[in-house]
Scaffold this motif. Structure first.
Motif, PDB file in Angstrom:
ATOM      1  N   SER A 135       0.801  -1.231   0.000  1.00  0.00           N
ATOM      2  CA  SER A 135       0.000   0.000   0.000  1.00  0.00           C
ATOM      3  C   SER A 135       0.830   1.276   0.000  1.00  0.00           C
ATOM      4  O   SER A 135       0.385   2.306   0.509  1.00  0.00           O
ATOM      5  CB  SER A 135      -1.001   0.014   1.168  1.00  0.00           C
ATOM      6  OG  SER A 135      -1.901  -1.055   1.045  1.00  0.00           O
ATOM      7  N   THR A 186      -1.077   4.779   0.201  1.00  0.00           N
ATOM      8  CA  THR A 186      -0.711   5.680   1.287  1.00  0.00           C
ATOM      9  C   THR A 186      -0.333   7.057   0.748  1.00  0.00           C
ATOM     10  O   THR A 186      -0.834   8.085   1.227  1.00  0.00           O
ATOM     11  CB  THR A 186       0.459   5.083   2.101  1.00  0.00           C
ATOM     12  OG1 THR A 186       0.040   3.839   2.659  1.00  0.00           O
ATOM     13  CG2 THR A 186       0.906   6.035   3.210  1.00  0.00           C
ATOM     14  N   PRO A 227       4.787   1.558   4.940  1.00  0.00           N
ATOM     15  CA  PRO A 227       3.577   0.749   5.101  1.00  0.00           C
ATOM     16  C   PRO A 227       3.967  -0.728   5.207  1.00  0.00           C
ATOM     17  O   PRO A 227       4.797  -1.210   4.435  1.00  0.00           O
ATOM     18  CB  PRO A 227       2.789   0.997   3.806  1.00  0.00           C
ATOM     19  CG  PRO A 227       3.401   2.207   3.192  1.00  0.00           C
ATOM     20  CD  PRO A 227       4.825   2.236   3.655  1.00  0.00           C
TER      21      PRO A 227
END
Length: 177
Positions: free
Chosen positions: A23, A27, A156
């Motif tokens: 992600s 993000t 992340p």
């Protein structure tokens, strides 16, 4: 806590993890959009040759972007930033040519290649409040360039033991840079 700012009047954050599918792009894009709703001026630099961030922000064909910066030198990054589909968010698009650029610099041993992005960001100091450097899933020249240019790092991580274990190598790279 928030890191001290290396760049005057703007915060530069690298969104990085050498593992894919964590992600990073989600993000970077969502933080950029959220900050823009608060009136912040945001730039997202797409460092991933897959150019997912560029597509998400309205530039599916990529375009003249970071590959040009890395081959032509710091120049003016401002000319490469284009408006995105999100208000108050600009993007420096990526393209698949970034893969070739990374290989070229690795083979040529171009001295100081990891500083080109940092030096380019200095040319736009004050134009943006936040800059997100969306990194590819690797630890090559593009990621080292982002880490060299950044005030801070967002990592992340999936909630799994294997994903967490991989963060150790990334943190060693961050410390080395």
């Amino acid at each position: 806590g928030v890191p001290s700012r290396y760049h005057a009047a703007m915060m530069v954050l690298a969104v990085v993890n050498q593992k894919g599918g964590t992600s990073k792009t989600t993000t970077a894009v969502n933080l950029a959009a959220a900050l823009s709703t608060r009136g912040e001026r945001v730039l997202v630099v797409d460092l991933d040759p897959q150019a997912t961030t560029s597509a998400w922000l309205g530039h599916p064909e990529g375009g003249r972007g970071l590959a040009d910066l890395l081959t032509e030198g710091p120049g003016s990054l401002a000319a490469l930033a284009v408006p995105s589909t999100a208000p108050s968010v600009d993007v420096v698009p990526a393209s698949s040519t970034l893969t070739g650029v990374e290989r070229y610099h690795a083979l040529s041993g171009t001295p100081g290649a990891e500083y080109i992005l940092r030096d380019a960001l200095r040319t736009i100091s004050g134009r943006y409040d936040w800059i997100f450097l969306d990194c590819p899933p690797s630890l090559g020249l593009l990621v080292v360039s982002a880490l060299t240019a950044a005030d801070g790092v967002l990592v992340p991580v999936e909630t799994s033991v294997l994903a967490y274990t991989a963060v150790g190598q990334l943190l060693r790279t961050v410390d080395a840079v």
